[in-house]
Structure formats: structure tokens, C-alpha cells
Design a protein around this motif. Sequence first.
Motif, mmCIF file in Angstrom:
data_model
loop_
_atom_site.group_PDB
_atom_site.id
_atom_site.type_symbol
_atom_site.label_atom_id
_atom_site.label_comp_id
_atom_site.label_asym_id
_atom_site.label_seq_id
_atom_site.Cartn_x
_atom_site.Cartn_y
_atom_site.Cartn_z
ATOM 1 N N PRO A 110 0.850 -1.205 0.000
ATOM 2 C CA PRO A 110 0.000 0.000 0.000
ATOM 3 C C PRO A 110 0.885 1.254 0.000
ATOM 4 O O PRO A 110 1.909 1.287 0.675
ATOM 5 C CB PRO A 110 -0.786 -0.103 1.311
ATOM 6 N N ALA A 111 0.482 2.260 -0.779
ATOM 7 C CA ALA A 111 1.233 3.523 -0.878
ATOM 8 C C ALA A 111 0.239 4.659 -1.042
ATOM 9 O O ALA A 111 -0.346 4.815 -2.109
ATOM 10 C CB ALA A 111 2.195 3.485 -2.065
ATOM 11 N N GLY A 112 0.022 5.421 0.031
ATOM 12 C CA GLY A 112 -0.959 6.506 -0.040
ATOM 13 C C GLY A 112 -2.332 5.949 -0.346
ATOM 14 O O GLY A 112 -2.800 5.026 0.318
ATOM 15 N N ASP A 113 -2.961 6.452 -1.417
ATOM 16 C CA ASP A 113 -4.281 5.943 -1.803
ATOM 17 C C ASP A 113 -4.187 4.864 -2.878
ATOM 18 O O ASP A 113 -5.178 4.494 -3.482
ATOM 19 C CB ASP A 113 -5.180 7.091 -2.270
ATOM 20 N N LYS A 114 -2.984 4.357 -3.092
ATOM 21 C CA LYS A 114 -2.762 3.356 -4.134
ATOM 22 C C LYS A 114 -2.257 2.046 -3.541
ATOM 23 O O LYS A 114 -1.796 1.990 -2.406
ATOM 24 C CB LYS A 114 -1.765 3.886 -5.158
ATOM 25 N N LEU A 115 -2.355 1.003 -4.340
ATOM 26 C CA LEU A 115 -1.813 -0.302 -4.006
ATOM 27 C C LEU A 115 -0.824 -0.641 -5.104
ATOM 28 O O LEU A 115 -1.197 -0.695 -6.281
ATOM 29 C CB LEU A 115 -2.943 -1.344 -3.951
ATOM 30 N N LEU A 116 0.451 -0.821 -4.741
ATOM 31 C CA LEU A 116 1.497 -1.127 -5.717
ATOM 32 C C LEU A 116 1.651 -2.636 -5.816
ATOM 33 O O LEU A 116 1.770 -3.320 -4.800
ATOM 34 C CB LEU A 116 2.824 -0.509 -5.296
ATOM 35 N N CYS A 117 1.652 -3.152 -7.039
ATOM 36 C CA CYS A 117 1.774 -4.586 -7.268
ATOM 37 C C CYS A 117 2.863 -4.845 -8.294
ATOM 38 O O CYS A 117 2.799 -4.335 -9.414
ATOM 39 C CB CYS A 117 0.469 -5.168 -7.803
ATOM 40 N N GLU A 118 3.854 -5.644 -7.886
ATOM 41 C CA GLU A 118 4.848 -6.078 -8.865
ATOM 42 C C GLU A 118 4.333 -7.344 -9.520
ATOM 43 O O GLU A 118 3.941 -8.303 -8.857
ATOM 44 C CB GLU A 118 6.200 -6.370 -8.219
ATOM 45 N N ILE A 119 4.299 -7.296 -10.837
ATOM 46 C CA ILE A 119 3.914 -8.422 -11.673
ATOM 47 C C ILE A 119 5.113 -8.585 -12.605
ATOM 48 O O ILE A 119 5.785 -7.595 -12.895
ATOM 49 C CB ILE A 119 2.621 -8.081 -12.442
ATOM 50 N N PRO A 120 5.450 -9.780 -13.071
ATOM 51 C CA PRO A 120 6.643 -9.902 -13.913
ATOM 52 C C PRO A 120 6.747 -8.794 -14.966
ATOM 53 O O PRO A 120 5.785 -8.512 -15.673
ATOM 54 C CB PRO A 120 6.480 -11.281 -14.566
ATOM 55 N N LYS A 121 7.888 -8.144 -14.996
ATOM 56 C CA LYS A 121 8.256 -7.088 -15.947
ATOM 57 C C LYS A 121 7.543 -5.757 -15.737
ATOM 58 O O LYS A 121 7.632 -4.876 -16.564
ATOM 59 C CB LYS A 121 8.057 -7.540 -17.395
#
Length: 183
Positions: A110-121
Motif C-alpha cells: 500500500p502507498a498513499g491511496d494506491k496499491l502497488l503490485c509487482e507483476i513480472p516485468k
Amino acid sequence: MALDPSHGQPMWSLDPSSRLAAVPVAAGGNLGLLRSGFPKLHLLSTADGTDHCIIGPDGLAPDSSPPFLAESNGKWFVGGEERLFGVGGQEGRILWSKSIPPGRILQMVPAGDKLLCEIPKRLMAFQQATGEQAWELEFPAESRILGIALAGMRVFLVMNDGAVLAANEADGKTQWRRPGPEK
């Protein structure tokens, strides 16, 4: 098992046969758990271990095998293979469900009002409230994010080649990049 911090004695524990599908997350007086083989999100009271299964057997697609769990501002996020869910706090209502590009989520922050997701590449940012995609950063096929850190309105990515990248949390634009050590 939960230990009392004042004297270290056990307060409560899970069934020893339980296997977890994701790293547990403690937030808002609860411990969020995803048990292997069951598409259920459980919230255990950190005080007494009371189990509140907030999403039952039909709530999360059984084939999603969600490997990641996160919490932010009373909402829970479950990410798995090609699917991402936003779940409303104690009531367990699925707020949104989102298909993601092929591949599984490698990490979720979670980052501020966003959700960061690492997906391949790639690193994708989704609005926590709606699940709508906010922005995306793409990387070469051999690149992998080793760590994500947040400070102010910046997202810092440490890459597997030693490079460090700073991006704006609001729009994902790269602000600077420092290359890794020469080989």
C-alpha cells in the motif's frame, strides 16, 4: 501463536495443521490470515484469537491461490494469480475485483491511496478505493524488484541489478535512476 508481550506466555494459537498461503498482516487490532487450500480471508482478534472469517468459500475464486495480503485504512487487499481483490474491513464485503496481466503478483505494498503490485516485468499502481489502474512502470524481462520503499510522495525501487529508481507515487513517473555497480 500469539504471545503476551508483558510476560511472553501464550495467549492463543491456531490449529497446528493450518498452513498459511500468505504472510500474516497485523492491523487494526486484527491479524489477517489466508490459509492454504481455502479461499478464505480470516481476521483473528489480536487480543483473544477470535476468528472472524470475513470472506467465505465462494468469496475468492478457488483458483486464485492468493499469495499476498495487505491492509490500508481499514481495507484488506488480496492478490494472487491474475486477480486482485479489495475487501471492506470487518464486514468482509468484496469492494472490487480486478483482472491483472498474466503472471502472478510478486509483491504488494500500500502507498498513499494506491496499491502497488509487482507483476513480472512491471510495477502497477491501483486505486485502493476502486481497483482502477492508476499507472504502470515496465521493466526489461530480466529485471526484478528486490524491494519497495516509500518516503513522502516517492516510491523507491531497488532492482536485482543493484539499480535504484525513484518514481512519483501519484503518477508513476520516474524522477531519477541510479545504476547498479558495474560488472
